[in-house]
Design a protein around this motif. Structure first.
Motif, PDB file in Angstrom:
ATOM      1  N   VAL A  13       0.833  -1.203   0.000  1.00 31.00           N
ATOM      2  CA  VAL A  13       0.000   0.000   0.000  1.00 31.00           C
ATOM      3  C   VAL A  13       0.868   1.254   0.000  1.00 31.00           C
ATOM      4  CG1 VAL A  13      -1.758   1.291   1.269  1.00 31.00           C
ATOM      5  CG2 VAL A  13      -1.916  -1.200   1.112  1.00 31.00           C
ATOM      6  N   PHE A  14       1.961   1.232   0.775  1.00 29.45           N
ATOM      7  CA  PHE A  14       2.886   2.367   0.804  1.00 29.45           C
ATOM      8  C   PHE A  14       3.516   2.580  -0.570  1.00 29.45           C
ATOM      9  CE2 PHE A  14       7.268   3.939   1.321  1.00 29.45           C
ATOM     10  CZ  PHE A  14       7.016   5.167   1.916  1.00 29.45           C
ATOM     11  N   TYR A  15       3.988   1.494  -1.178  1.00 26.79           N
ATOM     12  CA  TYR A  15       4.588   1.599  -2.514  1.00 26.79           C
ATOM     13  C   TYR A  15       3.560   2.072  -3.547  1.00 26.79           C
ATOM     14  CZ  TYR A  15       8.691  -0.982  -0.801  1.00 26.79           C
ATOM     15  OH  TYR A  15       9.816  -1.375  -0.117  1.00 26.79           O
ATOM     16  N   ALA A  16       2.323   1.617  -3.389  1.00 26.29           N
ATOM     17  CA  ALA A  16       1.262   2.044  -4.309  1.00 26.29           C
ATOM     18  C   ALA A  16       1.053   3.555  -4.215  1.00 26.29           C
ATOM     19  CB  ALA A  16      -0.037   1.305  -3.988  1.00 26.29           C
ATOM     20  N   GLN A  17       1.091   4.084  -2.985  1.00 28.06           N
ATOM     21  CA  GLN A  17       0.984   5.537  -2.818  1.00 28.06           C
ATOM     22  C   GLN A  17       2.151   6.256  -3.488  1.00 28.06           C
ATOM     23  OE1 GLN A  17       0.709   5.546   1.507  1.00 28.06           O
ATOM     24  NE2 GLN A  17      -1.461   6.057   1.400  1.00 28.06           N
ATOM     25  N   GLU A  18       3.340   5.702  -3.333  1.00 24.42           N
ATOM     26  CA  GLU A  18       4.515   6.295  -3.995  1.00 24.42           C
ATOM     27  C   GLU A  18       4.341   6.301  -5.509  1.00 24.42           C
ATOM     28  OE1 GLU A  18       8.485   5.788  -1.242  1.00 24.42           O
ATOM     29  OE2 GLU A  18       8.193   4.413  -2.923  1.00 24.42           O
ATOM     30  N   GLU A  19       3.860   5.178  -6.047  1.00 20.82           N
ATOM     31  CA  GLU A  19       3.665   5.084  -7.503  1.00 20.82           C
ATOM     32  C   GLU A  19       2.681   6.152  -7.976  1.00 20.82           C
ATOM     33  OE1 GLU A  19       5.112   3.243  -9.757  1.00 20.82           O
ATOM     34  OE2 GLU A  19       6.317   1.978  -8.435  1.00 20.82           O
ATOM     35  N   ALA A  20       1.600   6.345  -7.230  1.00 18.92           N
ATOM     36  CA  ALA A  20       0.609   7.354  -7.608  1.00 18.92           C
ATOM     37  C   ALA A  20       1.202   8.758  -7.505  1.00 18.92           C
ATOM     38  CB  ALA A  20      -0.624   7.231  -6.720  1.00 18.92           C
ATOM     39  N   GLN A  21       1.936   9.013  -6.431  1.00 20.43           N
ATOM     40  CA  GLN A  21       2.551  10.327  -6.241  1.00 20.43           C
ATOM     41  C   GLN A  21       3.585  10.634  -7.325  1.00 20.43           C
ATOM     42  OE1 GLN A  21       4.005   9.821  -2.267  1.00 20.43           O
ATOM     43  NE2 GLN A  21       2.141  10.638  -1.309  1.00 20.43           N
ATOM     44  N   ASN A  22       4.333   9.624  -7.730  1.00 19.64           N
ATOM     45  CA  ASN A  22       5.393   9.818  -8.723  1.00 19.64           C
ATOM     46  C   ASN A  22       4.864  10.282 -10.073  1.00 19.64           C
ATOM     47  OD1 ASN A  22       7.356   9.131  -6.897  1.00 19.64           O
ATOM     48  ND2 ASN A  22       7.550   7.006  -7.607  1.00 19.64           N
ATOM     49  N   ILE A  23       3.614   9.953 -10.375  1.00 19.62           N
ATOM     50  CA  ILE A  23       3.043  10.403 -11.658  1.00 19.62           C
ATOM     51  C   ILE A  23       2.018  11.516 -11.447  1.00 19.62           C
ATOM     52  CG2 ILE A  23       3.484   8.231 -12.854  1.00 19.62           C
ATOM     53  CD1 ILE A  23       0.551   7.500 -12.431  1.00 19.62           C
ATOM     54  N   GLY A  24       1.996  12.078 -10.226  1.00 13.57           N
ATOM     55  CA  GLY A  24       1.160  13.248  -9.973  1.00 13.57           C
ATOM     56  C   GLY A  24      -0.304  12.956  -9.764  1.00 13.57           C
ATOM     57  N   GLU A  25      -0.641  11.719  -9.403  1.00 18.68           N
ATOM     58  CA  GLU A  25      -2.045  11.378  -9.160  1.00 18.68           C
ATOM     59  C   GLU A  25      -2.413  11.666  -7.705  1.00 18.68           C
ATOM     60  OE1 GLU A  25      -3.916  10.871 -11.470  1.00 18.68           O
ATOM     61  OE2 GLU A  25      -3.036   9.649 -13.049  1.00 18.68           O
ATOM     62  N   GLY A  26      -3.639  12.076  -7.478  1.00 15.02           N
ATOM     63  CA  GLY A  26      -4.120  12.329  -6.130  1.00 15.02           C
ATOM     64  C   GLY A  26      -4.978  11.209  -5.602  1.00 15.02           C
ATOM     65  N   VAL A  59       5.108  -7.166 -15.904  1.00 18.42           N
ATOM     66  CA  VAL A  59       3.837  -6.595 -15.460  1.00 18.42           C
ATOM     67  C   VAL A  59       3.997  -5.103 -15.207  1.00 18.42           C
ATOM     68  CG1 VAL A  59       2.100  -6.589 -13.627  1.00 18.42           C
ATOM     69  CG2 VAL A  59       2.976  -8.769 -14.508  1.00 18.42           C
ATOM     70  N   GLN A  60       5.098  -4.709 -14.554  1.00 18.70           N
ATOM     71  CA  GLN A  60       5.346  -3.290 -14.296  1.00 18.70           C
ATOM     72  C   GLN A  60       5.416  -2.489 -15.603  1.00 18.70           C
ATOM     73  OE1 GLN A  60       8.889  -3.968 -11.807  1.00 18.70           O
ATOM     74  NE2 GLN A  60       7.989  -2.591 -10.281  1.00 18.70           N
ATOM     75  N   CYS A  61       6.154  -2.993 -16.574  1.00 16.33           N
ATOM     76  CA  CYS A  61       6.287  -2.298 -17.856  1.00 16.33           C
ATOM     77  C   CYS A  61       4.933  -2.146 -18.538  1.00 16.33           C
ATOM     78  CB  CYS A  61       7.252  -3.043 -18.777  1.00 16.33           C
ATOM     79  SG  CYS A  61       8.984  -2.940 -18.267  1.00 16.33           S
ATOM     80  N   THR A  62       4.146  -3.214 -18.500  1.00 14.43           N
ATOM     81  CA  THR A  62       2.837  -3.192 -19.152  1.00 14.43           C
ATOM     82  C   THR A  62       1.918  -2.173 -18.488  1.00 14.43           C
ATOM     83  OG1 THR A  62       3.088  -5.543 -19.680  1.00 14.43           O
ATOM     84  CG2 THR A  62       0.882  -4.606 -19.874  1.00 14.43           C
ATOM     85  N   VAL A  63       1.883  -2.176 -17.168  1.00 20.96           N
ATOM     86  CA  VAL A  63       1.009  -1.243 -16.445  1.00 20.96           C
ATOM     87  C   VAL A  63       1.448   0.186 -16.671  1.00 20.96           C
ATOM     88  CG1 VAL A  63       0.239  -0.486 -14.166  1.00 20.96           C
ATOM     89  CG2 VAL A  63       0.348  -2.930 -14.690  1.00 20.96           C
ATOM     90  N   ARG A  64       2.748   0.453 -16.561  1.00 23.26           N
ATOM     91  CA  ARG A  64       3.230   1.815 -16.731  1.00 23.26           C
ATOM     92  C   ARG A  64       2.974   2.330 -18.143  1.00 23.26           C
ATOM     93  NH1 ARG A  64       7.997   0.528 -12.843  1.00 23.26           N
ATOM     94  NH2 ARG A  64       7.231   1.547 -10.953  1.00 23.26           N
ATOM     95  N   GLY A  65       2.994   1.414 -19.112  1.00 16.51           N
ATOM     96  CA  GLY A  65       2.673   1.811 -20.480  1.00 16.51           C
ATOM     97  C   GLY A  65       1.219   2.224 -20.644  1.00 16.51           C
ATOM     98  N   ARG A  66       0.363   1.715 -19.768  1.00 12.66           N
ATOM     99  CA  ARG A  66      -1.068   2.065 -19.854  1.00 12.66           C
ATOM    100  C   ARG A  66      -1.394   3.385 -19.158  1.00 12.66           C
ATOM    101  NH1 ARG A  66      -3.970  -2.863 -20.735  1.00 12.66           N
ATOM    102  NH2 ARG A  66      -2.593  -4.048 -22.127  1.00 12.66           N
ATOM    103  N   ASP A  71       1.501  15.885 -15.622  1.00 17.14           N
ATOM    104  CA  ASP A  71       2.333  17.043 -15.298  1.00 17.14           C
ATOM    105  C   ASP A  71       1.993  17.613 -13.927  1.00 17.14           C
ATOM    106  OD1 ASP A  71       3.623  16.920 -17.764  1.00 17.14           O
ATOM    107  OD2 ASP A  71       2.035  18.090 -18.739  1.00 17.14           O
ATOM    108  N   ARG A  72       1.088  16.991 -13.225  1.00 14.38           N
ATOM    109  CA  ARG A  72       0.680  17.527 -11.933  1.00 14.38           C
ATOM    110  C   ARG A  72       1.748  17.276 -10.876  1.00 14.38           C
ATOM    111  NH1 ARG A  72      -4.177  15.215 -13.774  1.00 14.38           N
ATOM    112  NH2 ARG A  72      -3.801  13.319 -12.581  1.00 14.38           N
ATOM    113  N   ALA A  73       1.790  18.155  -9.887  1.00 10.07           N
ATOM    114  CA  ALA A  73       2.736  17.991  -8.777  1.00 10.07           C
ATOM    115  C   ALA A  73       2.284  16.828  -7.902  1.00 10.07           C
ATOM    116  CB  ALA A  73       2.795  19.280  -7.958  1.00 10.07           C
ATOM    117  N   ALA A  74       3.253  16.226  -7.200  1.00 11.02           N
ATOM    118  CA  ALA A  74       2.934  15.105  -6.312  1.00 11.02           C
ATOM    119  C   ALA A  74       1.956  15.550  -5.229  1.00 11.02           C
ATOM    120  CB  ALA A  74       4.210  14.576  -5.668  1.00 11.02           C
TER     121      ALA A  74
END
Length: 340
Positions: A13-26, A59-66, A71-74
């Motif tokens: 869950v912590f890593y999932a939050q990091e992944e969302a923050q890294n691409i600027g998702e809230g 799996v990571q590559c496939t998901v990140r490609g989707r 451009d939003r801030a973390a």
């Protein structure tokens, strides 16, 4: 919410939050949870991905490609999307059906597969990861034989180790205008007695009890100390108190009795099924004021995937065989209610 989570599941869950923050998702959604699992290479969830013929890296590559990049801030404050919340609920259900009293990364992955409609679910489906294959692979990883034969009942039959009985709004004020109210009370009472005998957990609801009155006295006596939860919503699962109590039962099969079939029973059954539960609605222990509404509601629930059944069918499925210690007592209950 996270008390039953293993350390690895909390890391996901912590890593999932990091992944969302890294691409600027809230928000935190299914794709972020899957990326979190993939980052924890030694977790049961990551091992399960490998056992199903893929690699965490692929799996990571496939998901990140989707999902791309924004451009939003973390954003520091994360909220779960409805799909991610459903995955969390389904992870609890998968743990329950496996007999686990914890939520691990493997249950999160099973929840993602079961949810199926989010980005993560679609990616996993494209990689050929089905729920039954994943559960079989998990048994292999754990070194535990997959349940076979009688131990593993078909999902279309009730299993007492997986069932909970939900008694919906059996209040005299709602029963009064229903023509077959006496039969409903009798058959609901029968199944409550069987559930008590076999230690099947029971949850009862009351709709606006302060105004409409509480549960019928005879039914309340049979329910005893099992929870009775007041609600204003029609679907029991819109009540936070009910949802929390149901989770605590650790059961994945919901057997429903009560009234009215086309309102509270119907909405509760649909919400249960949407959360991945196996739903059984007892035709003989449910009812409505307008008689035609009863059958229409049953047809809707069948179409949605619920199983419409009879209280005696449920009782004998819970028993499973005549050589159990409880069978003689159950038979006495069957005979007593047959005479009513």
């Amino acid at each position: 919410m996270w008390q039953r989570y293993t350390e690895d599941a909390r890391k996901v869950v912590f890593y999932a939050q990091e992944e969302a923050q890294n691409i600027g998702e809230g928000y935190l959604s299914t794709e972020h949870l899957l990326l979190g699992i993939c980052r924890l290479h030694e977790s049961e969830g990551a091992k399960l991905i490998v056992a199903l013929g893929a690699s965490a890296g692929w799996v990571q590559c496939t998901v990140r490609g989707r999902i791309g990049q924004t451009d939003r801030a973390a954003v520091q404050e994360m909220t779960l999307t409805p799909r991610a919340q459903r995955v969390i609920d389904l992870a609890y259900d998968q743990a329950s059906s496996l007999g686990d009293d914890f939520i691990g990364t493997e249950h999160l992955l099973l929840g993602l597969i079961r949810e199926g409609d989010g980005i993560a679910g679609r990616v996993l489906a494209e990689l050929g990861m089905g729920l039954e294959a994943a559960r079989t692979a998990l048994h292999s990883i754990r070194g535990v034989p997959e349940p076979k034969g009688f131990e593993r009942r078909t999902p279309s039959l009730c299993d007492r180790s997986m069932s909970g009985l939900i008694v919906v709004d059996l209040q005299d004020s709602f029963l009064a205008p229903i023509a077959d109210k006496d039969k409903i009370l009798s058959r609901a009472g029968f199944l409550i007695e069987i559930a008590n005998l076999l230690d099947v957990p029971i949850l009862a609801t009351e709709q606006y009890a302060t105004r409409m009155g509480g549960t019928n006295a005879g039914i309340a006596n049979l329910i005893g100390t099992h929870p009775r939860i007041d609600k204003l919503c029609f679907s029991s699962f819109r009540s936070d108190e009910f949802w929390s109590a149901w989770r605590d039962t650790n059961r994945n099969q919901a057997v429903i009795v009560g009234v009215e079939t086309h309102i509270c029973v119907n909405q509760t059954a649909h919400d249960l099924h949407a959360r991945g539960h196996e739903v059984f609605v007892c035709e003989d222990a449910t009812g409505t004021r307008p008689p035609e509404a009863h059958e229409i509601a049953l047809q809707r629930m069948r179409h949605a995937g619920a199983i419409v059944t009879h209280t005696e069918s449920v009782a004998y499925e819970w028993l499973g065989e005549a050589k159990t210690p409880e069978f003689k007592q159950a038979l006495e209950i069957v005979k007593r209610y047959s005479d009513l």
